[in-house]
Design an enzyme around this catalytic site. Structure first.
Site, PDB file in Angstrom:
ATOM      1  CG  HIS A  33      -0.379   0.203   2.522  1.00 23.15           C
ATOM      2  ND1 HIS A  33      -0.101  -0.833   3.389  1.00 23.15           N
ATOM      3  CD2 HIS A  33      -0.001   1.333   3.167  1.00 23.15           C
ATOM      4  CE1 HIS A  33       0.396  -0.344   4.508  1.00 23.15           C
ATOM      5  NE2 HIS A  33       0.478   0.955   4.399  1.00 23.15           N
ATOM      6  CG  ASP A  91       0.164  -4.230   2.929  1.00 22.66           C
ATOM      7  OD1 ASP A  91       0.376  -3.618   1.871  1.00 22.66           O
ATOM      8  OD2 ASP A  91       0.012  -3.664   4.038  1.00 22.66           O
ATOM      9  CB  SER A 139       3.190   1.714   6.004  1.00 26.84           C
ATOM     10  OG  SER A 139       2.032   1.934   6.769  1.00 26.84           O
TER      11      SER A 139
END
Length: 491
Positions: free
Chosen positions: A220, A253, A335
């Site tokens: 993402h 992910d 992230s």
């Protein structure tokens, strides 16, 4: 002022026999200490009236009294001037008195001595109070300095010198500072921009995977730049390199990008073993929360095998992980960054947070101490596959399960998406004898309470692994074995 008074004091004794008594009051402090004859004592009484005589500045007229042959006219001018000034009334009338500095030198004198100190004491006290107020207004530091100066007459200097840090000071290898210093040069801040006119994108983190310039991060983080966008990676030394997407795994992910014109001195971060991580182990997270690059936070492993389904908020499909939970502060921008153990080895990829009032995933809410990382053992397998083929490979059981209900297990749906069968013909689950409506409650030694939990556990394995499934049918519990199949690419 004191110099002038001292000059006057040396002049008065020069003519002690002069009958002109007014010459002495010009400087009462000095003259009072040198009155020669006793029969002139009554003339000393007027001294209080002429005490502040220095205020009248009579020095110039008194000059003629110094010569050996003082002319009679010289004395009268000195006498009338002090009388005309009427200094005693001014002094007795209030503040401020005529410059009282001079009388201090003559404190022992008869009448003027006691009065002058009393007037000066009031002035001194007022001056000290003003100084104290100023010091208080400026700050306590100045107040302490004033106190040290007052005590300095008896105690000497009160200056305290802070010792310098030892030049040989070194941080032990196991400290957070030492681990961070070693890891930071191998962590990058990723800027992703879409290829659209608006140039939408975001900031994330990644870490050096190998010397060829591959960087591992979250899907993402780079998804917006995957189709015609731009990517850049900035190291802790400020150097920035353009990058391109090598492969993405939406379900995991995980993504791998590669630096263009990568430097030759890259240092990959060492990879640990997430299966050996224990609850309570120390953790160190590195990332760029809210764009603040090279941020280091610490915590512990709060839990293992935490089933998490997270989304990027952009309408993409959810990703599933059997996550490592940590209380290290993780925020948007962390992230894709590494979660390290106390030795500096990567044990996970920071991917999702639980925020107050929101579900799992990335949002602008801040950390509340619930962060989740993809176990590095899983991330390593995915990264190797992406570097090799550019596409992810997923292990599967060949069954569609209900993703909504929780608490009763993973229920095999009656039909699959688009009306297709919920069990793949001749697939792993069908071969193991499972049917629509069966409730899967165990996967190896893990308890299963929902569809997302089942998928999270399946994806910790590789295609071809044989696992034990426990399921319920018509109130009866049955155990069987399943050999996992595979699916290539995101569908």
């Amino acid at each position: 002022m004191s110099t002038e008074n001292e000059d006057e004091g040396t002049k008065v004794p020069a003519a002690p026999a002069t009958p002109a008594a007014p010459a002495a009051p010009e400087n009462p402090a000095d003259g009072a200490g040198q009155l020669p004859p006793a029969d002139q004592a009554p003339q000393a009484a007027p001294a209080p009236q002429a005490a502040p005589a220095p205020q009248a500045v009579p020095a110039p007229p008194a000059a003629p009294a110094v010569p050996p042959t003082p002319p009679p006219p010289a004395a009268p001018p000195a006498g009338p001037e002090p009388a005309t000034v009427a200094a005693p009334q001014a002094a007795a009338g209030g503040w401020p008195p005529a410059p009282p500095v001079t009388p201090a030198w003559g404190a022992p004198q008869v009448p003027p001595g006691p009065e002058a100190p009393r007037r000066r004491t009031g002035g001194l006290v007022a001056a000290v109070l003003v100084a104290a107020l100023v010091a208080g207004g400026i700050g306590g530091g100045i107040g302490y300095w004033a106190a040290s100066q007052r005590d300095g007459d008896t105690t000497g200097s009160t200056t305290v010198s802070a010792g310098d840090a030892p030049s040989s000071f070194k941080r032990d290898p196991g400290t957070v500072a030492a681990v961070a210093a070693k890891a930071l040069p191998s962590v990058v801040t990723i800027e992703a921009k879409s290829g659209g006119s608006e140039g939408e994108g975001g900031t994330g983190t990644g870490f050096v995977y190998d010397k060829e310039g591959h960087i591992v991060t979250n899907n993402h983080v780079v998804a917006s730049a995957a189709n015609g966008g731009t990517l850049s990676a900035t190291f802790s030394n400020g150097k920035t390199y353009d990058a391109e997407v090598v492969g993405r795994a939406e379900g995991y992910d995980v993504a791998v990008i590669k630096l263009k014109n990568a430097p030759s001195n890259l240092t990959p971060l060492p990879l640990g073993d997430s299966d050996k991580v224990a609850v309570g182990d120390s953790t160190i997270a590195i990332g760029a929360p809210f764009g603040l690059s090279n941020t280091v936070t610490t915590g512990i492993i709060s839990a293992k095998n935490r089933p998490v389904a997270s989304g990027d908020g952009g309408g993409g499909k959810n990703s599933y992980m059997s996550a490592l939970q940590t209380d290290a502060s993780i925020n948007p921008g962390n992230s894709g960054g590494p979660l390290l153990d106390a030795s500096g080895a990567v044990i996970g990829i920071n991917s999702a947070i639980q925020s107050a009032g929101s579900g799992f995933g990335q949002s602008q809410a801040g950390s509340i101490g619930l962060g989740f990382a993809i176990p590095v053992n899983q991330a390593r397998n995915v990264a190797e596959q992406l570097i090799k083929t550019g596409k992810p490979v997923y292990p599967v059981i060949g069954a569609t399960v209900n993703m909504q209900d929780r608490g009763e297990g993973a229920v095999i749906a009656d039909t699959g998406s688009g009306g297709t069968p919920s069990l793949t013909p001749n697939g792993p689950a069908a071969k193991a004898g499972l049917r629509p409506g069966d409730v899967i409650t165990g996967f190896d030694d893990r308890q299963i309470d929902s569809g997302p939990t089942l998928i999270s556990e399946i994806w910790t394995h590789k295609p071809g692994d044989t696992v034990k499934l426990t399921y319920e049918r018509d109130g009866k519990t049955t155990t069987t074995t399943v050999t996992l199949g595979e699916r290539t690419g995101d569908s």
